[in-house]
Enzyme design. Structure first.
Site, mmCIF file in Angstrom:
data_model
loop_
_atom_site.group_PDB
_atom_site.id
_atom_site.type_symbol
_atom_site.label_atom_id
_atom_site.label_comp_id
_atom_site.label_asym_id
_atom_site.label_seq_id
_atom_site.Cartn_x
_atom_site.Cartn_y
_atom_site.Cartn_z
ATOM 1 N N GLU A 228 0.876 -1.177 0.000
ATOM 2 C CA GLU A 228 0.000 0.000 0.000
ATOM 3 C C GLU A 228 0.906 1.217 0.000
ATOM 4 O OE1 GLU A 228 -3.315 0.395 0.006
ATOM 5 O OE2 GLU A 228 -3.855 -1.715 0.055
ATOM 6 N N CYS A 262 -2.087 9.553 2.875
ATOM 7 C CA CYS A 262 -1.642 8.989 1.593
ATOM 8 C C CYS A 262 -2.572 9.359 0.445
ATOM 9 C CB CYS A 262 -1.525 7.476 1.693
ATOM 10 S SG CYS A 262 -3.059 6.693 2.197
HETATM 11 P P1 NAD Z 1 8.041 4.599 5.174
HETATM 12 O O1 NAD Z 1 7.975 3.769 3.940
HETATM 13 O O2 NAD Z 1 9.233 5.420 5.427
HETATM 14 O O3 NAD Z 1 7.867 3.647 6.480
HETATM 15 C C1 NAD Z 1 6.878 2.665 6.566
HETATM 16 C C2 NAD Z 1 7.381 1.514 7.438
HETATM 17 O O4 NAD Z 1 8.523 0.940 6.822
HETATM 18 C C3 NAD Z 1 7.789 1.916 8.844
HETATM 19 O O5 NAD Z 1 7.291 0.958 9.745
HETATM 20 C C4 NAD Z 1 9.307 1.915 8.799
HETATM 21 O O6 NAD Z 1 9.882 1.537 10.010
HETATM 22 C C5 NAD Z 1 9.607 0.874 7.725
HETATM 23 N N1 NAD Z 1 10.832 1.173 6.981
HETATM 24 C C6 NAD Z 1 11.305 2.400 6.621
HETATM 25 N N2 NAD Z 1 12.452 2.283 5.932
HETATM 26 C C7 NAD Z 1 12.721 0.957 5.842
HETATM 27 C C8 NAD Z 1 13.784 0.198 5.260
HETATM 28 N N3 NAD Z 1 14.789 0.781 4.631
HETATM 29 N N4 NAD Z 1 13.744 -1.145 5.368
HETATM 30 C C9 NAD Z 1 12.725 -1.753 6.004
HETATM 31 N N5 NAD Z 1 11.702 -1.077 6.580
HETATM 32 C C10 NAD Z 1 11.694 0.249 6.514
HETATM 33 O O7 NAD Z 1 6.716 5.470 5.148
HETATM 34 P P2 NAD Z 1 6.234 6.572 6.172
HETATM 35 O O8 NAD Z 1 7.135 7.757 6.083
HETATM 36 O O9 NAD Z 1 6.015 5.964 7.503
HETATM 37 O O10 NAD Z 1 4.800 6.922 5.548
HETATM 38 C C11 NAD Z 1 4.646 7.771 4.460
HETATM 39 C C12 NAD Z 1 4.407 7.047 3.171
HETATM 40 O O11 NAD Z 1 3.441 6.032 3.336
HETATM 41 C C13 NAD Z 1 3.849 7.966 2.095
HETATM 42 O O12 NAD Z 1 4.442 7.674 0.860
HETATM 43 C C14 NAD Z 1 2.370 7.624 2.070
HETATM 44 O O13 NAD Z 1 1.729 7.934 0.865
HETATM 45 C C15 NAD Z 1 2.415 6.166 2.350
HETATM 46 N N6 NAD Z 1 1.154 5.693 2.895
HETATM 47 C C16 NAD Z 1 0.376 4.886 2.133
HETATM 48 C C17 NAD Z 1 -0.845 4.457 2.625
HETATM 49 C C18 NAD Z 1 -1.739 3.553 1.821
HETATM 50 O O14 NAD Z 1 -2.692 3.055 2.394
HETATM 51 N N7 NAD Z 1 -1.493 3.324 0.542
HETATM 52 C C19 NAD Z 1 -1.249 4.849 3.896
HETATM 53 C C20 NAD Z 1 -0.420 5.665 4.637
HETATM 54 C C21 NAD Z 1 0.788 6.086 4.137
#
Ligand code: NAD
Length: 477
Positions: A228, A262
């Site tokens: 997602e 998002c």
């Molecule tokens: P992110 O991808 O930085 O983090 C999400 C999760 O991934 C966290 O739990 C984090 O600890 C983990 N993570 C981060 N870097 C990682 C790595 N290198 N290796 C493994 N795990 C890792 O996202 P965010 O900043 O928390 O959220 C923002 C993003 O999420 C935006 O792009 C937003 O559009 C998206 N989002 C999408 C939805 C949806 O339903 N499609 C909902 C909410 C947010």
């Protein structure tokens, strides 16, 4: 041995310990799953009810933690995180028996007498990784699908919303056995190790760039995934739109959770004949929503971290129509509109994920459609128009995870509609039955009668048998 070599060894030891610990946790869940205890519907119903109790008991703590992490107003905490999750639990409780029943499908003539059914089988141990922006909803929305489908769960909340992560961990530990559901907190190093363990399903919500890392880790174990993700969700406003309602619905969708959603409208594309009128209405409504000093409004949140504050603040440049004020100490960014933006502006290069709304204009609809199609496929697309022709043209000529007409965000809240992206905005979907299906393997089961046994399918093959097979393929399938 040099200091660097020593540090490397220390780091490797720490990683190995983490990995071994995670592997043990997952193995315990796998053993638990293998006992078959999670499969009966009664078990799943009991867990959903328990989760509802947990939410009711922890509501005040969750509200406090959401305020600590995001200064989330109580109404938003209930409407978009806690209350909506409880409503979804009720929805799943109401429907689980029907969803989980094997469904009979047609059996072609050639296979008669016989019966064809689809069984819903849980995958096993699922991993749910969630972001910080809706740290409750984005963790428990998928979790509901996993529980309803009969999986065990490892939940990894976001370290960027630490208060909520801690409350969620406490709540789950109080109500659930870790062999069934466990919360593992941590950031990048922890998640990296966790992803080395074999899971039966991975559900990730986050940025497209991180989605690629998750996808690669899952590929090593051939683990199925749902991703997602996010992106720049366009909002097109036609001259046939009701501008007053449009202004209010755009503001709500854009500035709820301070733009850190998002599916928030990322940018506006407005027909040039109504652009000035719409902008004036948005400005007027913004004052009604948050007063002329939104920093003092109890209904307006804050940016999650200094890093994101810096990132978003840098995007505020050009023809500022309203807002633009920032306060680093308070992580405050005013609701901001930037007028006369073009595709090459910095604000148009990445998902904004904050309270800044660039405004572009178009004269012919084709220009707007070409612009959208020249970019990655967005998670959501919003159309404000009363002209059916306009609505249809946009739907038929663009691709996006979902579409909402004359509204923002609401399409993702319906448990009847699958919510997910396409292309760069994601793989797979969930919500209600779609979450249940996501966490289930749809297993086709055909039962054949032994009354007739068509001899033509068996060797030794002959011309006559082949003729019959050709006839059966053309007429009986
Ligand atoms: P992110 O991808 O930085 O983090 C999400 C999760 O991934 C966290 O739990 C984090 O600890 C983990 N993570 C981060 N870097 C990682 C790595 N290198 N290796 C493994 N795990 C890792 O996202 P965010 O900043 O928390 O959220 C923002 C993003 O999420 C935006 O792009 C937003 O559009 C998206 N989002 C999408 C939805 C949806 O339903 N499609 C909902 C909410 C947010």
């Amino acid at each position: 041995m040099t200091i660097n070599e020593l540090m490397d060894i220390k780091e490797k030891t720490k990683e190995n310990q983490l990995f071994e610990n995670y592997e043990k946790i997952v193995q315990k869940q796998r053993n638990y799953f293998k006992t078959g205890i999670t499969k009966p519907i009664e078990f799943r119903i009991k867990q959903l009810k328990k989760l509802k109790q947990a939410f009711i008991a922890y509501q005040p703590e969750l509200e406090k933690s959401l305020y600590a992490d995001l200064k989330k107003p109580k109404q938003e905490a209930i409407a978009t995180e806690i209350g909506i999750t409880i409503a979804e639990i009720d929805h799943n409780l109401k429907n689980i028996r029907y969803w989980a029943k094997a469904k009979e499908v047609k059996t072609p003539l050639f296979f008669l007498p016989g019966k064809s059914e689809l069984y819903y089988e849980p995958f096993g141990v699922s991993l749910i990784i969630s972001p910080w922006n809706y740290p409750v909803k984005n963790l428990f929305g998928p979790a509901l699908g996993a529980i309803t489908a009969g999986n065990t769960l490892v939940m990894k909340p976001s370290e960027i919303a630490p208060a909520t992560s801690a409350v969620v961990k406490k709540m789950i530990e109080e109500y659930f056995d870790p062999e069934y559901i466990t919360v593992l907190e941590g950031g990048v190093p922890e998640t990296t190790e966790l992803l080395k363990v074999k899971f039966d399903y991975i559900f990730f919500t986050g940025a497209p760039s991180i989605g690629k890392i998750i996808y690669m880790a899952a590929a090593k174990q051939l683990t199925p995934v749902t991703l997602e993700l996010g992106g720049k969700s366009p909002t097109i406003v036609d001259k046939s739109a009701d501008l007053t309602v449009t202004a209010k619905r755009i503001i709500w969708g854009k500035f709820v959770n301070t733009g850190q959603t998002c599916v928030a409208p990322d940018y506006l594309m407005v027909h040039k004949d109504v652009k000035e009128k719409l902008l004036a209405k948005i400005k007027e409504q913004l004052i009604k929503f948050y007063s002329d000093n939104p920093q003092q409004s109890p209904d307006y949140g804050r940016i999650i971290s200094d890093r994101h504050f810096e990132r978003i603040s840098k995007l505020i440049q050009g023809d500022i129509y309203c807002g633009g004020q920032t306060d680093a100490a308070d992580k405050y960014i005013a609701p901001t509109l930037i007028n006369n933006v073009t595709g090459d502006a910095p604000v148009m290069q990445e998902e904004i994920f904050g309270p800044v709304l660039p405004v572009l204009e178009f004269t012919e609809l084709d220009e707007a459609i070409d612009f959208i199609n020249s970019r990655e496929k967005p998670l959501a697309l919003y159309i404000f128009a009363n002209s059916k022709k306009f609505q249809k043209a946009v739907i038929q000529n663009t691709s996006s995870g979902g579409v909402c007409i004359n509204e923002t965000i609401m399409h993702m809240a319906s448990p009847e509609m699958p919510f997910g992206g396409v292309g760069n905005s994601g793989i797979g979907a969930y919500n209600g039955i779609h979450g249940f299906e996501t966490f289930s393997h749809r297993k086709p089961v055909m039962t054949r009668s032994t009354m007739f046994d068509v001899p033509q399918k068996y060797a030794p093959y002959t011309e006559g048998k082949l003729k019959f097979i050709n006839f059966a393929l053309k007429r009986l399938l």
